[in-house]
Every structure is written in structure tokens, then in C-alpha cells.
Design a protein around this motif. Structure first.
Motif, short mmCIF file in Angstrom:
data_model
loop_
_atom_site.label_atom_id
_atom_site.label_comp_id
_atom_site.label_asym_id
_atom_site.label_seq_id
_atom_site.Cartn_x
_atom_site.Cartn_y
_atom_site.Cartn_z
N GLU A 159 -25.42 -3.08 -38.61
CA GLU A 159 -26.72 -3.59 -38.18
C GLU A 159 -26.73 -3.80 -36.67
OE1 GLU A 159 -29.64 -7.48 -38.91
OE2 GLU A 159 -27.74 -7.28 -40.00
N ARG A 160 -27.73 -3.23 -36.02
CA ARG A 160 -27.93 -3.48 -34.58
C ARG A 160 -28.44 -4.90 -34.39
NH1 ARG A 160 -28.93 1.30 -31.55
NH2 ARG A 160 -30.37 0.13 -30.23
N LEU A 161 -27.95 -5.58 -33.38
CA LEU A 161 -28.37 -6.95 -33.12
C LEU A 161 -28.92 -7.08 -31.71
CD1 LEU A 161 -25.33 -8.93 -34.64
CD2 LEU A 161 -27.52 -8.43 -35.74
N ASP A 162 -30.16 -7.47 -31.60
CA ASP A 162 -30.72 -7.84 -30.32
C ASP A 162 -30.70 -9.36 -30.26
OD1 ASP A 162 -32.16 -8.42 -28.07
OD2 ASP A 162 -33.99 -7.38 -28.67
N LEU A 163 -29.83 -9.90 -29.43
CA LEU A 163 -29.64 -11.34 -29.36
C LEU A 163 -30.60 -12.01 -28.38
CD1 LEU A 163 -25.73 -11.50 -29.46
CD2 LEU A 163 -27.36 -11.66 -31.36
N ALA A 168 -30.43 -3.99 -27.81
CA ALA A 168 -29.27 -4.32 -28.64
C ALA A 168 -27.98 -4.17 -27.84
CB ALA A 168 -29.22 -3.43 -29.88
N ARG A 172 -23.33 -5.94 -36.12
CA ARG A 172 -22.62 -6.58 -37.23
C ARG A 172 -22.30 -5.49 -38.25
NH1 ARG A 172 -25.89 -11.23 -39.46
NH2 ARG A 172 -27.38 -9.56 -39.81
N TYR A 185 -18.50 -9.06 -36.07
CA TYR A 185 -19.52 -9.02 -35.04
C TYR A 185 -18.86 -8.51 -33.76
CZ TYR A 185 -22.64 -12.01 -37.85
OH TYR A 185 -23.46 -12.52 -38.84
N THR A 206 -28.64 -17.70 -30.01
CA THR A 206 -29.05 -16.78 -31.06
C THR A 206 -27.86 -16.37 -31.91
OG1 THR A 206 -30.82 -15.93 -29.65
CG2 THR A 206 -30.20 -14.59 -31.54
N LEU A 207 -26.73 -16.07 -31.28
CA LEU A 207 -25.53 -15.71 -32.02
C LEU A 207 -25.07 -16.87 -32.88
CD1 LEU A 207 -23.18 -13.77 -32.62
CD2 LEU A 207 -22.01 -14.72 -30.61
N LEU A 210 -27.13 -17.04 -35.99
CA LEU A 210 -26.76 -15.98 -36.94
C LEU A 210 -25.49 -16.35 -37.70
CD1 LEU A 210 -27.38 -12.71 -34.89
CD2 LEU A 210 -28.64 -13.48 -36.91
#
Length: 307
Positions: A159-163, A168, A172, A185, A206-207, A210
């Protein structure tokens, strides 16, 4: 300088150093001063020792007595870290992991003994050499922007994560290891400049959110978090995770490390060893660790809650 003024000056300096060591979170965020002090907190021993030397040289008994406080505070905070070591030993289900900010010319070739490798600053220029170094032993690869994850074991649910950076720069993935699933991660948080910490702080929050919502039994965070182990901003994240390192484990700058922005954070593992390696071509040293999987305690088939 009269003795009374001299002694007051020594005492005030000692109180300031002690306050910075014990309560850096109370510093204002303005100008990035809190992050600066927090990132280099262990180095406050240097002015404390200099203060003690000056007090001794000038014959100030009050100054010597006062400087005991910050030196004692430093000892309480950091001596346990200097003498504490991972559990040691070996395990048949041990998992070796590493993370490397590649910098301009790094390839992470020196880290191929690790089963899982996270890299940051992956660019079109260094991507071919990194792939050539890692792909033969790590055929399972996921990349997002300038972040990559190389693994000996299959990757699923990538999964791409834009924090919060607008693009991104984290991912994950679930890793199917011989001892069960591991959620990894691979992260590169917002950059920091003196006086400009909000991007980093926002991505860190944000992280943290999550991770607090992630119910994985075994979890890894590998990456450049642009925040030191001693930075108060990191405390909310490490509250539920173990910061795996030996000693202070400084990683940046590579030539003479002064702080540790690069991290291995875990849940559901017992550290067996942890090192920091100098790797050619990068301005960051690379943290590595060997981790033993902990037995997952369940009740009625349900995963335990995060504590």
C-alpha cells in the motif's frame, strides 16, 4: 567577576542544562529550537563537563556543587542506554533487517545479509545500481517514490502511503516470512530545516495514528524519520514500539555521527543484536538488527489489543 556573581552564573547555567536534559518538551517549537535540542540532547554532557572544569579552575565550590545536577541527570538518561544491550544469543526464527538512506551514491550492497531492507532517497540515477546489488538475494520488491523495500520473502498487500506531504514517500506491506506474517512500514518522513519542522511533525503524527490503528501482531518501521531517538516529538510513536539500537547508535552525518534520524522500531520481536554500519556513498550510516519473533498470545482466536 565577584565571587557572588560568579557562583550565581554557574548555578544558573547548571539549572539551564539540567532543565534542557530533563524537560526538552517544555521548550518552544518556535524556530525549531525544541527539535534541535532534542536531536542533540546527549551532547549536552559536553557543556556540563566544561562548566565543571571552569568551576574547578576558578575555585567555585558552589559552581561545582551545582554542576553535579546536570551531570547526574545526563547519567540517569543515557548511561543505561550506553550499557544496555539487546538480549543476544541466536534463534532459528531470527529475522535480520536493515534500513539505509542511500544519499547520492549509496547502493546498500553492504546490507545484503539482511532479509528485509528498506531504502530511502531512491532515484532514477541510483535505482539501477541498487537493484543490481539487492535483487539477486531479495527478489521481492516494492517501491513508492524515493522509498523502497527489498525482501527475501513474498510481499503482499503493498500500500502506498501519503503521510501528508502531498505525494507518497512511504509504503506498508505484509511480508510472508517462514515464521508468519510481518507488517513492514518503509518510511521517509518530512525533511527538517532549522526553523521548519512542521512538515516532519505532521508526517510523524500521521504515521503514529496509522500505527496506533494497526492491529498487526508483528510490526516493523524501517526508515529515515528525520527525528532523533531523543527528540520529544518521537515519544508518541515509541510509546507502543521498541526502538532497537545498541547504545546511542548515531547515524548522521556518516563521517562523524552526531544524532540518529534513522530507525528500526518494532512490535512483537525480541532484539538479539543491533548495529550501525558505515556504507560507501551515503551520508547516513545504516542501522541493522537481528530480531527473534515473539510468540503471539491470543484469546479465543483474537489478536491482543495494542497496549
Amino acid at each position: 567577576m565577584q565571587h557572588g556573581t560568579r557562583d550565581i552564573t554557574f548555578a544558573a547555567a547548571a539549572v539551564l542544562l539540567g532543565g534542557l536534559l530533563l524537560a526538552p518538551r517544555l521548550l518552544p517549537e518556535f524556530g525549531g529550537i525544541r527539535q534541535l535540542v532534542g536531536s542533540f540532547l546527549p551532547w549536552l554532557l559536553v557543556p556540563a563537563l566544561l562548566l565543571a572544569a571552569v568551576a574547578l579552575g576558578t575555585g567555585s565550590r558552589i559552581g561545582l556543587a551545582a554542576v553535579v545536577a546536570p551531570i547526574l541527570a545526563w547519567s540517569v538518561l543515557f548511561v543505561p542506554q550506553l550499557i544496555e544491550r539487546p538480549h543476544g544469543g541466536s534463534s532459528t526464527d531470527a529475522l535480520r533487517v536493515a534500513t539505509q538512506n542511500l544519499g547520492a551514491h549509496g547502493t546498500a550492497a553492504e546490507l545484503t545479509d539482511a532479509a528485509i531492507i528498506s531504502v530511502q532517497e531512491l532515484t532514477d540515477r541510483n535505482r539501477p545500481s541498487v537493484a543490481a546489488a539487492l535483487n539477486p538475494d531479495h527478489p521481492h520488491v516494492a517501491t513508492v517514490g524515493t522509498v523502497g523495500l527489498w525482501s527475501r520473502y513474498p510481499l503482499d498487500d503493498v500500500e502506498r502511503l501519503d503521510l501528508g506531504q502531498g505525494w507518497a514517500r512511504a509504503l506498508r506491506a505484509r511480508i510472508d516470512t517462514p515464521t508468519g506474517d510481518v507488517t513492514a512500514y518503509a518510511v521517509h518522513l518530512g525533511s527538517v530545516r532549522f526553523g521548519e519542522t512542521e512538515s516532519r511533525n505532521s508526517t510523524l503524527r500521521t504515521l503514529t495514528d496509522l500505527i496506533n490503528r494497526d492491529r498487526s501482531d508483528r510490526l516493523l518501521i524501517l526508515g529515515d524519520l528525520n527525528t532523533a531517538s531523543t527528540d520529544p516529538e518521537l515519544a508518541a510513536l515509541t510509546h507502543t514500539l521498541q526502538d532497537v539500537r545498541t547504545g546511542l547508535g548515531f547515524t548522521w552525518p556518516a563521517d562523524f555521527p552526531l544524532t540518529r534520524p534513522d530507525h528500526i522500531l518494532t512490535r512483537g520481536f525480541t532484539p538479539l543484536d543491533a548495529t550501525v554500519r558505515r556504507t560507501p556513498g551515503s551520508d547516513h550510516r545504516a542501522p541493522t538488527a537481528t530480531l527473534a519473533c515473539q510468540q503471539v498470545a491470543t484469546r479465543f482466536g483474537q489478536r491482543p489489543p495494542i497496549r
